[in-house]
Each structure stands twice: as C-alpha cells, then as structure tokens.
Design an enzyme around this catalytic site. Structure first.
Site, PDB file in Angstrom:
ATOM      1  N   TRP A  78      25.869  -5.808 -14.767  1.00 26.33           N
ATOM      2  CA  TRP A  78      27.096  -6.558 -14.455  1.00 26.33           C
ATOM      3  C   TRP A  78      26.908  -8.075 -14.531  1.00 26.33           C
ATOM      4  CZ3 TRP A  78      31.998  -5.105 -14.390  1.00 26.33           C
ATOM      5  CH2 TRP A  78      32.294  -3.743 -14.221  1.00 26.33           C
ATOM      6  N   ARG A  95      40.749   4.347 -18.693  1.00 31.11           N
ATOM      7  CA  ARG A  95      41.723   3.746 -19.611  1.00 31.11           C
ATOM      8  C   ARG A  95      41.075   3.227 -20.875  1.00 31.11           C
ATOM      9  NH1 ARG A  95      41.032  -1.547 -20.007  1.00 31.11           N
ATOM     10  NH2 ARG A  95      39.841  -2.504 -18.337  1.00 31.11           N
ATOM     11  N   HIS A 140      36.521   4.002 -27.842  1.00 30.15           N
ATOM     12  CA  HIS A 140      36.144   3.180 -28.994  1.00 30.15           C
ATOM     13  C   HIS A 140      34.646   3.025 -29.183  1.00 30.15           C
ATOM     14  CE1 HIS A 140      37.068   0.618 -25.466  1.00 30.15           C
ATOM     15  NE2 HIS A 140      35.919   0.018 -25.781  1.00 30.15           N
ATOM     16  N   GLU A 178      24.346   1.539  -9.079  1.00 28.40           N
ATOM     17  CA  GLU A 178      25.731   1.100  -9.238  1.00 28.40           C
ATOM     18  C   GLU A 178      26.668   1.991  -8.426  1.00 28.40           C
ATOM     19  OE1 GLU A 178      28.835   0.035 -12.851  1.00 28.40           O
ATOM     20  OE2 GLU A 178      27.932   2.005 -12.753  1.00 28.40           O
ATOM     21  N   GLY A 232      37.060   3.073 -22.970  1.00 27.00           N
ATOM     22  CA  GLY A 232      35.676   3.557 -22.947  1.00 27.00           C
ATOM     23  C   GLY A 232      34.860   3.054 -24.119  1.00 27.00           C
ATOM     24  N   ASP A 233      33.769   2.346 -23.797  1.00 31.51           N
ATOM     25  CA  ASP A 233      32.786   1.866 -24.784  1.00 31.51           C
ATOM     26  C   ASP A 233      31.833   3.038 -25.009  1.00 31.51           C
ATOM     27  OD1 ASP A 233      30.412   0.790 -25.834  1.00 31.51           O
ATOM     28  OD2 ASP A 233      30.484  -1.019 -24.601  1.00 31.51           O
ATOM     29  N   HIS A 252      19.210   4.805 -18.678  1.00 29.53           N
ATOM     30  CA  HIS A 252      18.553   4.238 -17.505  1.00 29.53           C
ATOM     31  C   HIS A 252      19.257   4.689 -16.222  1.00 29.53           C
ATOM     32  CE1 HIS A 252      16.945   0.427 -15.374  1.00 29.53           C
ATOM     33  NE2 HIS A 252      16.012   1.341 -15.430  1.00 29.53           N
ATOM     34  N   CYS A 284      37.966   0.089 -15.549  1.00 34.80           N
ATOM     35  CA  CYS A 284      38.032   0.954 -16.736  1.00 34.80           C
ATOM     36  C   CYS A 284      38.144   2.399 -16.283  1.00 34.80           C
ATOM     37  CB  CYS A 284      36.782   0.775 -17.580  1.00 34.80           C
ATOM     38  SG  CYS A 284      36.798  -0.798 -18.414  1.00 34.80           S
ATOM     39  N   ASN A 309      29.168   6.300 -17.438  1.00 36.66           N
ATOM     40  CA  ASN A 309      30.313   6.829 -16.695  1.00 36.66           C
ATOM     41  C   ASN A 309      30.197   8.337 -16.488  1.00 36.66           C
ATOM     42  OD1 ASN A 309      32.151   4.479 -18.620  1.00 36.66           O
ATOM     43  ND2 ASN A 309      31.815   4.276 -16.417  1.00 36.66           N
ATOM     44  N   ARG A 341      46.818  19.182  -3.983  1.00 35.94           N
ATOM     45  CA  ARG A 341      46.822  18.639  -5.345  1.00 35.94           C
ATOM     46  C   ARG A 341      46.917  17.127  -5.306  1.00 35.94           C
ATOM     47  NH1 ARG A 341      50.861  23.576  -6.563  1.00 35.94           N
ATOM     48  NH2 ARG A 341      51.966  22.459  -4.921  1.00 35.94           N
ATOM     49  N   TYR A 399      35.894  -2.007  -8.183  1.00 41.37           N
ATOM     50  CA  TYR A 399      35.809  -0.607  -7.721  1.00 41.37           C
ATOM     51  C   TYR A 399      35.528  -0.404  -6.237  1.00 41.37           C
ATOM     52  CZ  TYR A 399      35.393  -0.141 -12.766  1.00 41.37           C
ATOM     53  OH  TYR A 399      35.609  -0.251 -14.111  1.00 41.37           O
TER      54      TYR A 399
HETATM   55  N1  LIG Z   1      31.889  -3.956 -23.462  1.00 41.30           N
HETATM   56  C1  LIG Z   1      31.608  -3.402 -22.274  1.00 41.30           C
HETATM   57  N2  LIG Z   1      31.053  -2.169 -22.247  1.00 41.30           N
HETATM   58  C2  LIG Z   1      30.756  -1.577 -21.056  1.00 41.30           C
HETATM   59  O1  LIG Z   1      30.249  -0.457 -21.078  1.00 41.30           O
HETATM   60  C3  LIG Z   1      31.047  -2.281 -19.852  1.00 41.30           C
HETATM   61  C4  LIG Z   1      31.602  -3.560 -19.928  1.00 41.30           C
HETATM   62  N3  LIG Z   1      31.877  -4.098 -21.151  1.00 41.30           N
HETATM   63  N4  LIG Z   1      31.872  -4.276 -18.805  1.00 41.30           N
HETATM   64  C5  LIG Z   1      31.614  -3.770 -17.496  1.00 41.30           C
HETATM   65  C6  LIG Z   1      30.684  -2.650 -17.427  1.00 41.30           C
HETATM   66  C7  LIG Z   1      29.227  -2.944 -17.436  1.00 41.30           C
HETATM   67  N5  LIG Z   1      28.696  -1.727 -18.061  1.00 41.30           N
HETATM   68  C8  LIG Z   1      27.521  -1.715 -18.791  1.00 41.30           C
HETATM   69  C9  LIG Z   1      26.959  -2.905 -19.216  1.00 41.30           C
HETATM   70  C10 LIG Z   1      25.779  -2.898 -19.932  1.00 41.30           C
HETATM   71  C11 LIG Z   1      25.169  -1.697 -20.224  1.00 41.30           C
HETATM   72  C12 LIG Z   1      23.871  -1.726 -20.966  1.00 41.30           C
HETATM   73  O2  LIG Z   1      23.475  -2.751 -21.490  1.00 41.30           O
HETATM   74  N6  LIG Z   1      23.150  -0.638 -21.024  1.00 41.30           N
HETATM   75  C13 LIG Z   1      21.858  -0.558 -21.692  1.00 41.30           C
HETATM   76  C14 LIG Z   1      20.745  -0.987 -20.762  1.00 41.30           C
HETATM   77  C15 LIG Z   1      20.843  -0.389 -19.410  1.00 41.30           C
HETATM   78  C16 LIG Z   1      20.003  -1.010 -18.315  1.00 41.30           C
HETATM   79  O3  LIG Z   1      19.353  -2.048 -18.472  1.00 41.30           O
HETATM   80  O4  LIG Z   1      19.984  -0.429 -17.244  1.00 41.30           O
HETATM   81  C17 LIG Z   1      21.669   0.874 -22.196  1.00 41.30           C
HETATM   82  O5  LIG Z   1      20.803   1.058 -23.061  1.00 41.30           O
HETATM   83  O6  LIG Z   1      22.373   1.770 -21.742  1.00 41.30           O
HETATM   84  C18 LIG Z   1      25.735  -0.495 -19.799  1.00 41.30           C
HETATM   85  C19 LIG Z   1      26.910  -0.522 -19.081  1.00 41.30           C
HETATM   86  C20 LIG Z   1      29.751  -0.822 -18.341  1.00 41.30           C
HETATM   87  N7  LIG Z   1      30.808  -1.741 -18.571  1.00 41.30           N
HETATM   88  O1  LIG Z   2      32.565   1.574 -16.712  1.00 50.16           O
HETATM   89  C1  LIG Z   2      32.918   1.010 -17.755  1.00 50.16           C
HETATM   90  C2  LIG Z   2      33.369  -0.297 -17.765  1.00 50.16           C
HETATM   91  C3  LIG Z   2      33.727  -0.851 -18.937  1.00 50.16           C
HETATM   92  N1  LIG Z   2      33.688  -0.154 -20.092  1.00 50.16           N
HETATM   93  C4  LIG Z   2      34.071  -0.834 -21.352  1.00 50.16           C
HETATM   94  C5  LIG Z   2      35.324  -0.442 -22.039  1.00 50.16           C
HETATM   95  C6  LIG Z   2      35.652  -1.685 -22.853  1.00 50.16           C
HETATM   96  O2  LIG Z   2      34.837  -1.683 -24.021  1.00 50.16           O
HETATM   97  C7  LIG Z   2      35.203  -2.808 -21.933  1.00 50.16           C
HETATM   98  C8  LIG Z   2      36.311  -3.355 -21.079  1.00 50.16           C
HETATM   99  O3  LIG Z   2      37.200  -4.107 -21.841  1.00 50.16           O
HETATM  100  P1  LIG Z   2      38.794  -4.015 -21.637  1.00 50.16           P
HETATM  101  O4  LIG Z   2      39.336  -4.980 -22.642  1.00 50.16           O
HETATM  102  O5  LIG Z   2      39.093  -4.429 -20.241  1.00 50.16           O
HETATM  103  O6  LIG Z   2      39.193  -2.588 -21.912  1.00 50.16           O
HETATM  104  O7  LIG Z   2      34.228  -2.220 -21.092  1.00 50.16           O
HETATM  105  C9  LIG Z   2      33.237   1.151 -20.102  1.00 50.16           C
HETATM  106  O8  LIG Z   2      33.165   1.820 -21.142  1.00 50.16           O
HETATM  107  N2  LIG Z   2      32.879   1.694 -18.918  1.00 50.16           N
END
Ligand SMILES: Nc1nc(=O)c2c([nH]1)NC[C@@H]1CN(c3ccc(C(=O)N[C@@H](CCC(=O)O)C(=O)O)cc3)CN21
Ligand SMILES: O=c1ccn([C@H]2C[C@H](O)[C@@H](COP(=O)(O)O)O2)c(=O)[nH]1
Length: 289
Positions: free
Chosen positions: A80, A190, A231, A58, A192-193, A51, A170, A201, A150, A123
C-alpha cells in the site's frame, strides 16, 4: 487454479483494449465470476509464488479497523506504500523524499506516520465503523443467531466517504450464506487487476471465510468471486502469458489455530500454510496514478 487461468484466457480472447485512470492501458471484460471450493485446498496460485505474508497481515489490518499503513510497513508489507506517498508528494511537508525515504520515516517517526501514513476511511474503517455500525461483528453475530438470513452483508462502499479515501474500495461488497452447517462467501469486486490484485483478493477472502466459519462453528465451503471490470494491464501481458505456459500444481493447505473463537483475536502466528510448491515468483509493476 484452473479457474484463474481460464479467466486470464477468457480476458485475452474476449477482452477489449480499454484506457484507464492510470494511463497504463488494459484488456478488459465486464462481469466475470469464479468459484473456489475450499475442500479442494487453499486457493493460492501455484503458477507463480504469491506472498501470503502480505495477504495475512493486510487482512488482520482490515479486521482491526486500521487504515494507516504503519502497521503494514512495520510488518514489512509494502503493497500500500505508493498511495499515501502520492498524497504526501502534494503536501507542504514534502521535501523531495523518495518513496524509500518516505517509508523509512513512516517506520521511524510516529508523528510523521500518524500524519502521512493514512489512507483515509478505507476498508478497515468501513468494516468496523460504517457511520457508527460495526458491520463485521454484527454479521458474525447474525450468522450465529439467524443463519438462514439473506442479509449477511458487509459493504465497504460508503458513498459519503469516498472523497476522503486514497483509493475507493475495489472489493466493495460481500455476502455470507449458510446452508447445511456450511458457510459460503461471495464478493463483488468492482475492479480487478487480474495479475497483481486478484490473486491477493482470492486468498484474502478465502481466508476471511475460513476465519468467520471457525468463529461461527460452521464449515467453510465456497468462495464466489464476482468481478465487474476484470482487466489485465498491458504491461502484465508477458507475465500472464508465462503463467499460462506453466502446469498447474496441487493447492496448498491452510491450517488456522482452532482455539481462536473471536474474530478479533487472530494473530499472524495463528495461520500456517503447508504443501505450497509454486512455480517461481513473476514480478510486475503496479499501476498507481
Ligand atoms: N493497480 C493496482 N493493482 C492492485 O492490485 C491494487 C492497487 N492498484 N491499489 C491498491 C491495492 C494494493 N494491492 C497490491 C499492490 C501491489 C501488489 C504487488 O506488488 N504484489 C507483488 C509483490 C507482493 C509483495 O511484496 O508482498 C506480487 O508479486 O504479488 C499486490 C497488490 C492491490 N491493489
Ligand atoms: O484489492 C484490490 C485493490 C485494487 N485493485 C486494482 C483494480 C484496479 O486495477 C486498481 C484500482 O483502480 P480503480 O481505477 O480505482 O479501479 O486496483 C485490485 O485488483 N484489488
């Protein structure tokens, strides 16, 4: 995006199971780097629909220095929402509102949004006002005046303010690099989900690279993405495996309005994505608390 899928495969094969703050459980590796050459197209995943609207809003929200979710909510960006809601639930004003009711109040009640929509000095605050320093404008100025430096750094990691943030940054540290009229950007993230956050990202920083390149008259080259704890949450394994069965498609193209010469002047309408033909969306639950 071969690099992204290779990272997923690498984590599944070499990662360890690791508990985490949210108690969801992950498979994790420490230290992984990917590079995206922007000449090959805009790095938005094609193995699931991403999306982009949320990503653009953002990023504009970070650049404006805003840290309140009201702007995002008003623009139908809901990524968020959970974090201020968790803080609200612990406040005296909480009267068993659901997340949907909470977001409705953020939308319709200015005072409520001011009080309860804040994420703290995250941020946007650090990019634009790190203890009084506008890191974003300074870096852009410095890229123009002293390209070989640099020291083109922006840090969102401000130890003195972390305790007041809903979530410590993050994507914490970035560096720009100029060579032969081309601009590259490296991010240190630091944590990454890999299923939900990382696709956002990658696109967000690639877009930031294009925007900074345009306002400094340089050509955007490479986005280098370095992740610390990379992870895959255990409740995203099916989603990741499904993506690994899908064939990679051609990357889309991002066009940004060439008239914009000041980073603070970009608006949502200045971006247009063409040739994006992804596989269908794959849903996944975000780990919050
Ligand atoms: N566990 C976790 N993972 C993250 O990626 C994350 C956090 N926490 N906390 C803060 C921010 C918020 N971020 C997020 C949160 C939700 C989606 C998500 O649900 N994405 C869906 C729907 C997107 C939409 O509705 O726009 C996707 O399919 O990508 C993505 C990034 C990235 N960050
Ligand atoms: O931009 C983002 C923001 C957050 N995340 C993910 C990474 C982790 O899964 C969680 C944050 O948990 P912490 O325990 O603080 O590391 O959110 C991401 O991938 N990208």
């Amino acid at each position: 995006m071969k690099q992204y899928l290779e990272m997923c495969e690498y984590i599944l094969k070499n990662g360890d199971t690791k508990d985490d703050r949210t108690n969801t459980g992950t498979i994790s590796v420490f230290g992984y780097q990917t590079k995206y050459d922007l000449d090959e197209g805009f790095p938005l995943l094609t193995t699931k629909k991403v999306h982009l609207k949320s990503i653009i809003h953002e990023l504009l929200w970070f650049i404006s220095g805003d840290t309140n979710i009201k702007y995002l909510v008003d623009n139908k960006v809901n990524i968020w929402n959970e974090w201020p809601y968790e803080i609200f639930k612990k406040s005296n004003d909480y009267q068993n509102e659901s997340l949907v009711e909470f977001i409705d109040k953020i939308k319709n009640d200015e005072e409520f949004a001011k009080k309860h929509g804040e994420l703290g000095p995250v941020y946007g605050k650090q990019w634009r006002n790190f203890l009084g320093v506008d890191q974003l404008l300074n870096v852009i100025d410095d890229i123009k005046k002293n390209p070989n430096s640099r020291r083109h750094i922006i840090s969102a990691w401000n130890p003195s303010e972390i305790k007041n943030m809903a979530l410590p940054p993050c994507h914490a540290f970035m560096q720009f690099y100029v060579n032969n009229g081309e601009l590259s950007l490296q991010l240190y993230q630091r944590s990454g989900d890999v299923f939900l956050g990382i696709p956002f990202n990658i696109a967000s920083y690639s877009l930031l690279l294009m925007m900074v390149a345009q306002v400094t008259n340089l050509k955007p080259k490479t986005f280098v993405h370095t992740i610390g704890d990379a992870h895959i949450y255990l409740n995203h394994l099916d989603q990741v495996n499904l993506q690994l069965t899908r064939e990679i498609r051609k990357l889309p193209k991002m066009i940004i309005n060439p008239e914009i010469k000041n980073i603070l002047d970009f608006k949502y309408e200045d971006f247009s994505l063409t040739d994006y033909n992804p596989h269908p969306l794959i849903k996944g639950v975000v780990a919050v608390w």
